[in-house]
Design a protein around this motif. Structure first.
Motif, short mmCIF file in Angstrom:
data_model
loop_
_atom_site.label_atom_id
_atom_site.label_comp_id
_atom_site.label_asym_id
_atom_site.label_seq_id
_atom_site.Cartn_x
_atom_site.Cartn_y
_atom_site.Cartn_z
N PRO A 31 -13.12 9.63 -11.67
CA PRO A 31 -13.90 8.30 -11.34
C PRO A 31 -12.92 7.06 -11.38
CG PRO A 31 -14.25 8.90 -13.52
CD PRO A 31 -13.14 9.99 -13.14
N TYR A 32 -12.30 6.73 -9.89
CA TYR A 32 -11.68 5.47 -9.94
C TYR A 32 -12.64 4.42 -9.54
CZ TYR A 32 -7.32 8.24 -9.76
OH TYR A 32 -6.06 8.83 -9.84
N GLU A 33 -12.16 3.16 -9.47
CA GLU A 33 -12.96 2.02 -9.16
C GLU A 33 -11.81 1.27 -8.15
OE1 GLU A 33 -15.04 -0.19 -12.53
OE2 GLU A 33 -14.06 1.30 -13.85
N GLY A 34 -12.53 0.59 -7.44
CA GLY A 34 -11.74 -0.50 -6.51
C GLY A 34 -11.03 0.47 -5.34
N ILE A 44 -2.95 2.34 -16.11
CA ILE A 44 -3.94 1.97 -17.07
C ILE A 44 -5.38 2.15 -16.71
CG2 ILE A 44 -2.21 -0.27 -17.34
CD1 ILE A 44 -4.29 -2.07 -15.55
N ALA A 45 -5.44 3.08 -15.52
CA ALA A 45 -6.67 3.57 -15.37
C ALA A 45 -7.92 2.63 -15.09
CB ALA A 45 -7.20 4.69 -16.49
N GLU A 46 -7.66 1.50 -14.53
CA GLU A 46 -8.69 0.59 -14.18
C GLU A 46 -8.31 -0.15 -13.02
OE1 GLU A 46 -7.91 -3.17 -17.07
OE2 GLU A 46 -8.49 -1.30 -18.06
N PRO A 47 -9.17 -1.03 -12.16
CA PRO A 47 -8.76 -1.70 -11.07
C PRO A 47 -8.11 -3.15 -11.52
CG PRO A 47 -11.09 -1.96 -11.54
CD PRO A 47 -10.56 -1.13 -12.55
N VAL A 48 -7.36 -3.73 -10.50
CA VAL A 48 -6.60 -4.98 -10.93
C VAL A 48 -7.02 -5.73 -9.66
CG1 VAL A 48 -4.99 -4.04 -12.55
CG2 VAL A 48 -4.31 -3.97 -10.14
N THR A 49 -6.91 -7.12 -9.57
CA THR A 49 -7.22 -7.87 -8.42
C THR A 49 -5.97 -8.02 -7.61
OG1 THR A 49 -8.69 -9.25 -9.85
CG2 THR A 49 -7.92 -10.23 -7.90
N ALA A 50 -6.12 -7.78 -6.53
CA ALA A 50 -5.15 -7.87 -5.32
C ALA A 50 -5.51 -9.06 -4.50
CB ALA A 50 -4.78 -6.87 -4.41
N ARG A 51 -4.84 -10.33 -4.95
CA ARG A 51 -4.91 -11.58 -4.34
C ARG A 51 -4.43 -11.94 -2.99
NH1 ARG A 51 -1.09 -12.90 -7.92
NH2 ARG A 51 0.71 -14.17 -7.39
N TYR A 52 -4.95 -12.24 -2.12
CA TYR A 52 -4.45 -12.70 -0.65
C TYR A 52 -3.44 -13.66 -0.91
CZ TYR A 52 -3.77 -14.52 3.60
OH TYR A 52 -3.03 -15.06 4.80
N GLU A 53 -2.30 -13.43 -0.33
CA GLU A 53 -0.97 -14.27 -0.63
C GLU A 53 -0.58 -15.15 0.69
OE1 GLU A 53 2.21 -15.12 -3.60
OE2 GLU A 53 0.18 -14.55 -3.81
N THR A 54 -0.27 -14.17 1.70
CA THR A 54 0.10 -14.90 2.93
C THR A 54 -0.28 -13.99 4.08
OG1 THR A 54 1.77 -16.31 3.98
CG2 THR A 54 2.44 -14.17 2.80
N THR A 55 0.07 -14.68 5.36
CA THR A 55 0.19 -13.68 6.43
C THR A 55 1.54 -13.70 7.01
OG1 THR A 55 -2.14 -14.19 7.26
CG2 THR A 55 -0.65 -13.48 8.92
N ASP A 56 2.05 -12.38 7.29
CA ASP A 56 3.54 -12.00 7.59
C ASP A 56 3.53 -11.14 8.91
OD1 ASP A 56 6.29 -12.17 7.37
OD2 ASP A 56 6.41 -11.29 5.48
N GLU A 57 4.92 -10.98 9.26
CA GLU A 57 4.88 -10.05 10.33
C GLU A 57 6.16 -8.93 10.03
OE1 GLU A 57 6.86 -11.13 14.49
OE2 GLU A 57 4.89 -11.74 14.42
N ILE A 58 6.05 -7.69 10.33
CA ILE A 58 6.97 -6.71 10.17
C ILE A 58 6.93 -6.01 11.40
CG2 ILE A 58 7.36 -4.60 9.04
CD1 ILE A 58 5.97 -5.57 6.77
N LYS A 103 -8.84 -12.55 1.59
CA LYS A 103 -9.66 -12.52 0.39
C LYS A 103 -9.07 -11.68 -0.89
CE LYS A 103 -13.37 -9.48 0.82
NZ LYS A 103 -14.91 -9.10 0.81
N ASP A 104 -9.25 -11.66 -2.28
CA ASP A 104 -9.09 -10.64 -3.19
C ASP A 104 -9.98 -9.61 -2.79
OD1 ASP A 104 -7.42 -12.85 -3.90
OD2 ASP A 104 -8.75 -13.53 -5.54
N TYR A 105 -9.20 -8.63 -3.56
CA TYR A 105 -9.81 -7.00 -3.34
C TYR A 105 -9.43 -6.49 -4.89
CZ TYR A 105 -10.50 -7.05 1.86
OH TYR A 105 -11.08 -7.22 2.83
N GLU A 106 -10.16 -5.64 -5.24
CA GLU A 106 -9.84 -4.82 -6.51
C GLU A 106 -9.14 -3.82 -6.07
OE1 GLU A 106 -10.65 -5.84 -9.91
OE2 GLU A 106 -10.46 -7.74 -8.63
N VAL A 107 -8.01 -3.42 -6.69
CA VAL A 107 -7.20 -2.07 -6.45
C VAL A 107 -7.17 -1.19 -7.81
CG1 VAL A 107 -5.16 -1.33 -5.40
CG2 VAL A 107 -6.02 -3.31 -4.62
N TYR A 108 -7.15 0.19 -7.62
CA TYR A 108 -7.22 0.82 -8.71
C TYR A 108 -5.44 1.21 -9.10
CZ TYR A 108 -7.93 4.68 -12.01
OH TYR A 108 -8.16 5.29 -13.26
#
Length: 300
Positions: A136-139, A160-174, A151-156
């Motif tokens: 059972p994962y989350e995020g 540590i077996a729990e979700p952490v917040t992935a905050r939007y930082e910037t827009t880039d180009e690859i 926007k921010d998303y929750e990523v598993y």
């Protein structure tokens, strides 16, 4: 003859209009889904400082991290896709395979996981809806949703077996592809270092994501693990290899082209082409009938 051609155009126009409607109403919800057939290998490379328990000294290593993710197509359905994932972090020493035996000194860590995600949102499926053999994962787990937002998303985080917040930082180009950059940060989280040894875990990950498909194009990892007293056990810096990034960009561009074809080009051609065919068909039918009516009757 005009009437016949007009009827053909009416039929073609109706077909194109239906295709346009399907492209707008049906295609986005059907194509913007995680496929149920996935077989993906991801390569990261970098360096690590690793504690040598036999000497008590820290050694600097060249390392590579490999992740192999495969879907369980038979178990997956219209809503959920099931994955099996194997990961391996090894010291590079000459010709080194993606993973080595647990008794090999080059092995730093290895793991296996089974999880399930929603095909539309890419979020992990609620544990209460899963079979006993699926964790059972989350995020978010292995991708972002289609049409990702700034926007921010929750990523598993499976360490540590729990979700952490992935905050939007910037827009880039690859390599010409626009990506959204998200960052997760964990500081001194308690973990088990193995053999019931208490430790601390700090981690910073940077995800460069194609917003259209939700695919992770590049990932950069800066991770530290230490004993409870602060003694460093592992200091790891790895990121996607250049080849991995180039392949991901190419795949994303192909998938974007397919999405645009089904959700933009088909509706545009359908509505414009359909409307022109219908109007042309009606015009031909009307003029054909008027021509017939205007013909003089033959005398006997």
């Amino acid at each position: 003859m005009r009437v016949i051609v007009g009827r053909v155009l009416l039929g073609l126009g109706a077909f194109l209009l239906v295709a346009g409607i399907l492209g707008v109403a049906w295609a986005p919800g059907s194509v913007k889904k995680t496929p149920v057939e996935v077989d993906q290998k991801t390569d990261l490379a970098g360096t690590a400082l690793r504690l040598d328990t036999s000497t008590g000294e820290t050694r600097e290593l060249e390392v590579k991290y490999t992740s192999i993710t495969k879907s369980d197509t038979e178990a997956s359905d219209d809503d959920t896709v099931y994955f099996k994932q194997a990961t391996c972090l090894v010291e590079v020493d000459g010709e080194t395979p993606d993973c080595v035996d647990e008794n090999d000194d080059r092995l730093i860590s290895a793991g296996e996981a089974t999880f399930a995600t929603d095909r539309e949102t890419a979020m992990a499926v609620d544990g209460s809806k899963l079979p006993d053999d699926v964790e059972p994962y989350e995020g978010l787990v292995n991708k972002w949703p289609f049409d990702a937002e700034k926007k921010d998303y929750e990523v598993y985080d499976n360490v540590i077996a729990e979700p952490v917040t992935a905050r939007y930082e910037t827009t880039d180009e690859i390599d010409g592809l626009e990506v959204y950059v998200y960052v997760t940060e964990t500081v001194d989280a308690p973990i088990d270092l193995g053999s019931d040894i208490d430790g601390l875990y700090s981690d910073r990950k940077e995800y460069s994501v194609d917003p259209r498909t939700g695919a992770i194009i590049k990932q950069v990892v800066d991770q530290q693990r230490s004993l409870a007293d602060g003694t460093q056990v592992l200091d790891l810096q790895v990121e996607y290899t250049d080849e991995e990034v180039a392949d991901n960009v190419a795949d994303a561009e192909d998938n974007i082209a397919s999405l645009d074809l089904l959700t933009k080009t088909v509706p545009l051609v359908g509505f414009i082409g359909g409307a022109l065919c219908v109007l042309g068909g009606i015009a031909l039918i009307l003029t054909g009938r008027r021509t017939r009516t205007a013909k003089p009757a033959h005398s006997s």
